[in-house]
Design a protein around this motif. Structure first.
Motif, PDB file in Angstrom:
ATOM      1  N   GLY A 236      12.438  13.005  53.646  1.00 24.07           N
ATOM      2  CA  GLY A 236      12.018  13.870  52.557  1.00 24.07           C
ATOM      3  C   GLY A 236      12.075  15.336  52.887  1.00 24.07           C
ATOM      4  O   GLY A 236      11.672  16.169  52.084  1.00 24.07           O
ATOM      5  N   ALA A 237      12.579  15.695  54.077  1.00 23.28           N
ATOM      6  CA  ALA A 237      12.641  17.106  54.450  1.00 23.28           C
ATOM      7  C   ALA A 237      13.665  17.847  53.611  1.00 23.28           C
ATOM      8  O   ALA A 237      13.644  19.060  53.526  1.00 23.28           O
ATOM      9  N   GLY A 238      14.547  17.101  52.991  1.00 23.37           N
ATOM     10  CA  GLY A 238      15.571  17.748  52.183  1.00 23.37           C
ATOM     11  C   GLY A 238      15.267  17.775  50.703  1.00 23.37           C
ATOM     12  O   GLY A 238      16.168  17.949  49.893  1.00 23.37           O
ATOM     13  N   ASP A 239      14.008  17.575  50.323  1.00 22.30           N
ATOM     14  CA  ASP A 239      13.668  17.556  48.907  1.00 22.30           C
ATOM     15  C   ASP A 239      14.049  18.845  48.188  1.00 22.30           C
ATOM     16  O   ASP A 239      14.364  18.839  47.004  1.00 22.30           O
ATOM     17  N   SER A 240      13.971  19.953  48.929  1.00 21.81           N
ATOM     18  CA  SER A 240      14.284  21.238  48.306  1.00 21.81           C
ATOM     19  C   SER A 240      15.782  21.526  48.285  1.00 21.81           C
ATOM     20  O   SER A 240      16.217  22.491  47.680  1.00 21.81           O
ATOM     21  N   ALA A 241      16.568  20.685  48.962  1.00 20.00           N
ATOM     22  CA  ALA A 241      18.014  20.891  49.009  1.00 20.00           C
ATOM     23  C   ALA A 241      18.669  20.268  47.780  1.00 20.00           C
ATOM     24  O   ALA A 241      18.128  19.367  47.149  1.00 20.00           O
ATOM     25  N   SER A 242      19.845  20.730  47.475  1.00 18.37           N
ATOM     26  CA  SER A 242      20.567  20.190  46.331  1.00 18.37           C
ATOM     27  C   SER A 242      21.104  18.801  46.679  1.00 18.37           C
ATOM     28  O   SER A 242      21.285  18.458  47.843  1.00 18.37           O
ATOM     29  N   ALA A 247      23.951  14.663  49.991  1.00 15.37           N
ATOM     30  CA  ALA A 247      25.093  13.748  50.082  1.00 15.37           C
ATOM     31  C   ALA A 247      26.019  14.149  51.225  1.00 15.37           C
ATOM     32  O   ALA A 247      26.551  13.296  51.953  1.00 15.37           O
ATOM     33  N   GLY A 248      26.193  15.467  51.407  1.00 15.70           N
ATOM     34  CA  GLY A 248      27.033  15.944  52.500  1.00 15.70           C
ATOM     35  C   GLY A 248      26.487  15.534  53.856  1.00 15.70           C
ATOM     36  O   GLY A 248      27.248  15.173  54.768  1.00 15.70           O
ATOM     37  N   CYS A 249      25.165  15.588  54.006  1.00 13.70           N
ATOM     38  CA  CYS A 249      24.535  15.148  55.258  1.00 13.70           C
ATOM     39  C   CYS A 249      24.859  13.690  55.535  1.00 13.70           C
ATOM     40  O   CYS A 249      25.257  13.326  56.654  1.00 13.70           O
ATOM     41  N   LEU A 250      24.710  12.840  54.518  1.00 17.57           N
ATOM     42  CA  LEU A 250      24.946  11.406  54.709  1.00 17.57           C
ATOM     43  C   LEU A 250      26.414  11.107  55.012  1.00 17.57           C
ATOM     44  O   LEU A 250      26.727  10.235  55.819  1.00 17.57           O
ATOM     45  N   VAL A 251      27.313  11.849  54.368  1.00 19.94           N
ATOM     46  CA  VAL A 251      28.749  11.638  54.610  1.00 19.94           C
ATOM     47  C   VAL A 251      29.111  11.989  56.049  1.00 19.94           C
ATOM     48  O   VAL A 251      30.010  11.375  56.640  1.00 19.94           O
ATOM     49  N   CYS A 252      28.408  12.954  56.638  1.00 24.45           N
ATOM     50  CA  CYS A 252      28.724  13.398  58.001  1.00 24.45           C
ATOM     51  C   CYS A 252      28.275  12.412  59.073  1.00 24.45           C
ATOM     52  O   CYS A 252      28.727  12.502  60.226  1.00 24.45           O
ATOM     53  N   VAL A 253      27.397  11.487  58.726  1.00 21.38           N
ATOM     54  CA  VAL A 253      26.812  10.612  59.749  1.00 21.38           C
ATOM     55  C   VAL A 253      27.876   9.778  60.463  1.00 21.38           C
ATOM     56  O   VAL A 253      27.932   9.741  61.699  1.00 21.38           O
TER      57      VAL A 253
END
Length: 478
Positions: A236-242, A247-253
């Motif tokens: 939930g640390a990315g709640d303020s992110a778009s 989605a970009g974070c998850l794609v990079c994993v």
């Protein structure tokens, strides 16, 4: 007074040279670190309203006070395990405790929300150095069957610490020692940390892996970024992110994990220091144990989240009564870990995990149904909570010793860090997925908890299936 820890060379260390009394003192020392880690994950929840009133934190800063610790802890666990293998488990344990204690002091002295968030992230980072050494030292000091009862003690103390965290926070806020208010929940770590440092220097053996020592900076960065990209949306640390950034974070994993795996494989092949040895994943018990850790942590964390919300939102219970109703679950977990699992695992092996998860599955469904749709009396719900906790304890208390049962001691730090990371990942995944299913239904009567129960039951079914894939005779030499 016990003797000072022996100064063996790393290569010649033999746990049989330690007396039973010395082993027990070493075990009690690392348990202090376990208590610090678990209590600091839960004690802050109680104090958040007081912190918000004192420092004027907004919702995002309040979230980061919790999430910052978890994010730093999860991302740096693998690096912490590798440091123990390279530079010695006792050395990194003491350094981690010292850093954690100083970070706690910084938390207690914080004058702004930003300072507190930074100090909490330092707590998480130094906790990631401290925590893997605890299980690694148990693995190094004790033989495989001895670890069952020792890790059961870990589970007992861990369960008590998890229950005690919110209670201790409430007591400290009510007592308000020296007028410190919420700061006391951090400053209380100072004498405990000092005790742990002294005990660590006195009772822990000097030992590390005999594999090549040194940093694997590239491996730490690659896997650290992969974990950060994965945990950011989950906690939930990315709640303020778009949504695009999330989605970009998850794609990079996946590409980061692939690059990290190729990197550590090449380092090991060249006999250079690596974050971990991929050979660990060729051990069936360890590989399956990691999968069970993820799935089971997801089911447990998801259940506790939904239970707490359903108690208050759908049954009208007060926060205090909700906390009290967690006690049967905690008592059952301690019984399952400290008595049932410890005594049955050497004889029944993988069947203990199957029975534990199988017992928890119907109990979870009955508890959530009884709280919401059926409105059962509280004593009846308490009985099923205790059964649920017993199944949870039987499973969670056995995952650790089963997973590392065939791992060579030279991989103790890396194996411990991987197992701890799997548990953190599973818990974050469970909160995100089970919580997401629960909250998606909005105000629909009873359906949110029942839908969540279906997801949790599916996860526990997966846990049973994975447990059946473990070796029949876990503690025999392969």
């Amino acid at each position: 007074m016990a003797s000072i820890a022996p100064r063996e060379s790393h290569a010649s260390f033999d746990p049989r040279h330690l007396s039973p009394r010395h082993k027990m003192l070493a075990l009690l020392t690392v348990i202090i670190a376990l208590v610090l880690e678990i209590v600091d994950m839960t004690i802050v929840n109680t104090a958040l309203p007081a912190i918000k009133a004192s420092l004027g934190t907004d919702a995002q800063a309040s979230q980061w006070i919790i999430a910052g610790y978890s994010l730093a802890f999860a991302v740096l666990l693998l690096a912490g395990g590798r440091l123990g293998d390279s530079y010695g488990y006792r050395r990194m344990f003491v350094l981690g405790i010292a850093g954690f204690t100083l970070s706690s002091l910084a938390c207690g002295l914080s004058a702004t929300a930003g300072q507190l968030v930074a100090a909490r992230m330092m707590q998480g980072a130094t906790g990631a150095i401290m925590a893997p050494q605890a299980m690694a030292l148990v693995q190094v000091i004790f033989e495989p069957l001895e670890r069952v009862s020792r890790m059961a003690l870990f589970g007992l103390i861990g369960g008590l610490a998890a229950i005690s965290g919110p209670i201790l926070g409430g007591l400290l806020l009510a007592a308000n020692p020296y007028g410190l208010g919420w700061r006391s929940i951090f400053l209380i770590n100072l004498p405990i940390g000092a005790l742990a440092i002294i005990a660590g220097l006195m009772f822990l053996p000097r030992t590390r892996s005999d594999r090549p020592a040194g940093y694997d900076l590239v491996g730490m960065v690659l896997f650290g970024l992969a974990l950060a990209a994965l945990f950011w949306p989950l906690i939930g640390a990315g709640d303020s992110a778009s949504p695009v950034i999330t989605a970009g974070c998850l794609v990079c994993v996946i590409p980061l994990v692939w690059a990290g795996w190729r990197h550590v494989t090449a380092r090991v092949r060249a006999q250079r220091p690596a974050l971990f040895d991929p050979v660990l994943f060729a051990i069936p018990a360890f590989r399956t144990g990691l999968a069970i850790s993820i799935v089971f942590a997801a089911s447990s964390a998801g259940f506790l989240l939904v239970f707490a919300f359903a108690m208050q939102a759908e049954r009208g219970a007060t926060p205090l009564f909700t906390g009290i109703m967690h006690m049967p679950y905690g008592l059952g977990a301690m019984f399952g870990i400290g008595f049932v699992g410890r005594n049955l695992l050497p004889r029944l092996g993988r069947r203990v995990l199957v029975i534990g998860a199988g017992m928890m599955l119907p109990a979870v469904c009955l508890v959530l149904t009884g709280v919401t749709a059926l409105h059962w009396p509280w004593p009846v719900i308490a009985v099923f909570l205790m059964l649920c906790g017993t199944g949870m304890g039987m499973t969670s208390g056995c995952i650790g010793p089963v997973s590392v049962s065939r791992v060579d001691r030279q991989h103790a730090g890396a194996a411990s860090a991987l197992l701890k990371t799997a548990q953190q990942l599973g818990a974050a995944f469970g909160i995100a997925v089970v919580g997401g299913v629960y909250f998606w239904w909005g105000g629909v009567h009873h359906l949110p908890a029942l839908a969540a129960a279906v997801v949790i039951a599916t996860l526990l079914t997966m846990c049973v299936t994975l447990s059946l894939r473990l070796p029949h005779r876990i503690f025999d030499t392969p």
